[in-house]
Design a protein around this motif. Structure first.
Motif, PDB file in Angstrom:
ATOM      1  N   VAL A 127     -10.676  -1.321  28.163  1.00 25.66           N
ATOM      2  CA  VAL A 127     -10.033  -1.009  29.440  1.00 25.66           C
ATOM      3  C   VAL A 127      -8.855  -1.951  29.688  1.00 25.66           C
ATOM      4  O   VAL A 127      -7.808  -1.530  30.204  1.00 25.66           O
ATOM      5  CB  VAL A 127     -11.055  -1.085  30.587  1.00 25.66           C
ATOM      6  CG1 VAL A 127     -10.360  -1.005  31.937  1.00 25.66           C
ATOM      7  CG2 VAL A 127     -12.079   0.034  30.456  1.00 25.66           C
ATOM      8  N   SER A 128      -8.994  -3.226  29.321  1.00 28.54           N
ATOM      9  CA  SER A 128      -7.885  -4.177  29.477  1.00 28.54           C
ATOM     10  C   SER A 128      -6.692  -3.748  28.634  1.00 28.54           C
ATOM     11  O   SER A 128      -5.551  -3.747  29.108  1.00 28.54           O
ATOM     12  CB  SER A 128      -8.343  -5.582  29.074  1.00 28.54           C
ATOM     13  OG  SER A 128      -9.369  -6.045  29.913  1.00 28.54           O
TER      14      SER A 128
ATOM     15  N   ASP B 299      -0.382   3.539  36.337  1.00 24.67           N
ATOM     16  CA  ASP B 299      -0.336   2.086  36.421  1.00 24.67           C
ATOM     17  C   ASP B 299      -1.382   1.575  37.413  1.00 24.67           C
ATOM     18  O   ASP B 299      -2.179   0.675  37.104  1.00 24.67           O
ATOM     19  CB  ASP B 299       1.064   1.647  36.849  1.00 24.67           C
ATOM     20  CG  ASP B 299       1.259   0.144  36.747  1.00 24.67           C
ATOM     21  OD1 ASP B 299       0.489  -0.507  36.021  1.00 24.67           O
ATOM     22  OD2 ASP B 299       2.185  -0.372  37.393  1.00 24.67           O
TER      23      ASP B 299
ATOM     24  N   LEU C 179      -9.708  -1.456  35.603  1.00 19.88           N
ATOM     25  CA  LEU C 179      -9.888  -2.792  35.037  1.00 19.88           C
ATOM     26  C   LEU C 179     -10.772  -3.656  35.942  1.00 19.88           C
ATOM     27  O   LEU C 179     -11.689  -4.335  35.465  1.00 19.88           O
ATOM     28  CB  LEU C 179      -8.531  -3.463  34.838  1.00 19.88           C
ATOM     29  CG  LEU C 179      -8.563  -4.915  34.349  1.00 19.88           C
ATOM     30  CD1 LEU C 179      -9.241  -5.012  32.989  1.00 19.88           C
ATOM     31  CD2 LEU C 179      -7.153  -5.500  34.296  1.00 19.88           C
TER      32      LEU C 179
ATOM     33  N   THR D  67      -6.046  -0.703  27.568  1.00 14.51           N
ATOM     34  CA  THR D  67      -5.512   0.548  28.113  1.00 14.51           C
ATOM     35  C   THR D  67      -4.705   0.293  29.370  1.00 14.51           C
ATOM     36  O   THR D  67      -3.585   0.822  29.534  1.00 14.51           O
ATOM     37  CB  THR D  67      -6.659   1.519  28.431  1.00 14.51           C
ATOM     38  OG1 THR D  67      -7.431   1.740  27.248  1.00 14.51           O
ATOM     39  CG2 THR D  67      -6.122   2.845  28.936  1.00 14.51           C
ATOM     40  N   CYS D  68      -5.247  -0.509  30.266  1.00 15.65           N
ATOM     41  CA  CYS D  68      -4.569  -0.807  31.529  1.00 15.65           C
ATOM     42  C   CYS D  68      -3.222  -1.469  31.292  1.00 15.65           C
ATOM     43  O   CYS D  68      -2.202  -1.042  31.844  1.00 15.65           O
ATOM     44  CB  CYS D  68      -5.460  -1.703  32.397  1.00 15.65           C
ATOM     45  SG  CYS D  68      -4.628  -2.402  33.849  1.00 15.65           S
TER      46      CYS D  68
ATOM     47  N   SER E  83       0.594   0.170  31.803  1.00 21.69           N
ATOM     48  CA  SER E  83       1.538  -0.498  32.688  1.00 21.69           C
ATOM     49  C   SER E  83       2.870  -0.745  31.984  1.00 21.69           C
ATOM     50  O   SER E  83       3.937  -0.479  32.545  1.00 21.69           O
ATOM     51  CB  SER E  83       0.953  -1.824  33.170  1.00 21.69           C
ATOM     52  OG  SER E  83       1.893  -2.537  33.942  1.00 21.69           O
TER      53      SER E  83
ATOM     54  N   GLY F   6      -4.985   2.267  36.272  1.00 20.28           N
ATOM     55  CA  GLY F   6      -5.415   1.326  35.246  1.00 20.28           C
ATOM     56  C   GLY F   6      -5.914   0.021  35.845  1.00 20.28           C
ATOM     57  O   GLY F   6      -6.920  -0.544  35.391  1.00 20.28           O
ATOM     58  N   ILE F   7      -5.235  -0.474  36.891  1.00 15.54           N
ATOM     59  CA  ILE F   7      -5.660  -1.711  37.550  1.00 15.54           C
ATOM     60  C   ILE F   7      -7.025  -1.524  38.196  1.00 15.54           C
ATOM     61  O   ILE F   7      -7.905  -2.389  38.104  1.00 15.54           O
ATOM     62  CB  ILE F   7      -4.624  -2.144  38.602  1.00 15.54           C
ATOM     63  CG1 ILE F   7      -3.300  -2.507  37.917  1.00 15.54           C
ATOM     64  CG2 ILE F   7      -5.137  -3.327  39.417  1.00 15.54           C
ATOM     65  CD1 ILE F   7      -2.167  -2.789  38.882  1.00 15.54           C
TER      66      ILE F   7
END
Length: 322
Positions: free
Chosen positions: A130-131, A159, A166, A133-134, A138, A162-163
């Motif tokens: 996930v980190s 964007d 995360l 991907t996020c 971004s 994703g945060i």
């Protein structure tokens, strides 16, 4: 005239002067002289007053804009020259690649215990995935946001999403080890975390909440989301005692990561520091860049705390089997 308007006028004047192309004064081509077709080289950077209204998001950033390109290739080329999105791109692209390496080489990042199971790899690898991907989403958004309004709008939604994912993954993964022996509490706080995450996703994706006027409220929602991490910590203190929960959840690293997340959101919401010195932080040091750096630092804090929590749980299980 205010300092902001003066700087904006000077910035526009400078750009206009640099874009002037000297014309040939002769009435015709000189024999043997080649016509320079590249004399009117297209400008790469523009000022706030020159970009389309849909590109205007931060009125305190006065220059360094890549104009609307409507070309994926031109967006790609912007990776190789400096503009006011360059730092935003690389502060997430490079750490994103680093998290991908952690995911691919998890055998070296995670200590092996006899009690290690697939779920352990799921929790740690899920956070790394996930980190990656996020941060990658971004960086792609900040690279392509000058393409067109539709691409910028869609990318901005990804964007923010994703945060949110995360932060949810961060909290759920470490709570798994914090409440390893009490699954009911783990499921309860995971539900609360996902609920806050869904609320943040709504204000980030729904068009009615995406206006510039709603920016402080969106930032406040993310701050509340970050503060929700305090609830499982307080509950853990009453259930296990401060010393035990401090180790189980790695409170030091969770709180430190939360502070970085919240600080980044606040800086972004209030537009610090560029609000107090328009034009000074156009390329380096404006609030969105600081937000990006603090998000990465927070993610690293969490990864470190997560691995320590994993080690602690399995060390206790190994001792119990003796």
């Amino acid at each position: 005239m205010s300092d902001s308007l003066k700087k904006r006028s000077q910035c526009s004047l400078t750009t206009d002067q640099t874009s002037t192309v000297t014309k040939e004064e002769t009435s015709g081509p000189v024999k043997g002289q080649k016509t320079d077709k590249m004399s009117k080289k297209k400008r790469k950077l523009y000022t706030w007053d020159e970009i389309p209204h849909w590109q205007r998001d931060n009125e305190h950033i006065l220059s360094g804009y890549v104009g609307e390109t409507r070309s994926m290739f031109q967006c790609f080329l912007s990776l190789f020259y400096l503009h006011n999105e360059s730092v935003n791109i690389y502060t997430h692209l490079l750490p994103g690649i680093a998290f991908l390496f952690v995911l691919c080489f998890d055998k070296f990042a995670v200590t092996q215990f006899e009690t290690t199971t697939l779920i352990d790899y799921v929790m740690i690898d899920l956070f790394s995935l996930v980190s990656f991907t996020c941060l990658t989403l971004s960086s792609i958004f900040h690279c392509l946001k000058n393409h067109s309004r539709s691409v910028a709008t869609f990318g901005n939604k990804l964007d923010y999403l994703g945060i949110v994912v995360l932060v949810v993954t961060s909290m759920v993964s470490i709570m798994y080890y914090g409440f390893f022996e009490t699954p009911a509490l783990f499921y309860l706080f995971s539900f609360i975390t996902c609920t806050f995450g869904a609320a943040c996703a709504v204000v980030s994706l729904k068009e009615g909440f995406r206006t510039r006027e709603w920016r402080p409220y969106r930032a406040a929602m993310f701050v509340a989301f970050g503060l929700s991490a305090v609830l499982p910590i307080v509950t853990g203190i009453f259930y296990y005692g401060f010393s035990e929960i401090y180790l189980r959840i790695q409170v030091k690293w969770v709180l430190l990561g939360g502070i970085f997340y919240i600080t980044g959101a606040v800086l972004y919401g209030v537009r610090f520091p560029e609000k107090y010195a328009p034009g000074k932080y156009d390329i380096w040091g404006h609030s969105h860049q600081l937000f990006h750096v603090l998000v990465v630092v927070a993610a690293l804090c969490h990864l470190y705390g997560l691995i320590k929590s994993y080690n602690l749980v399995h060390l206790k299980m190994a001792i119990a089997q003796l």
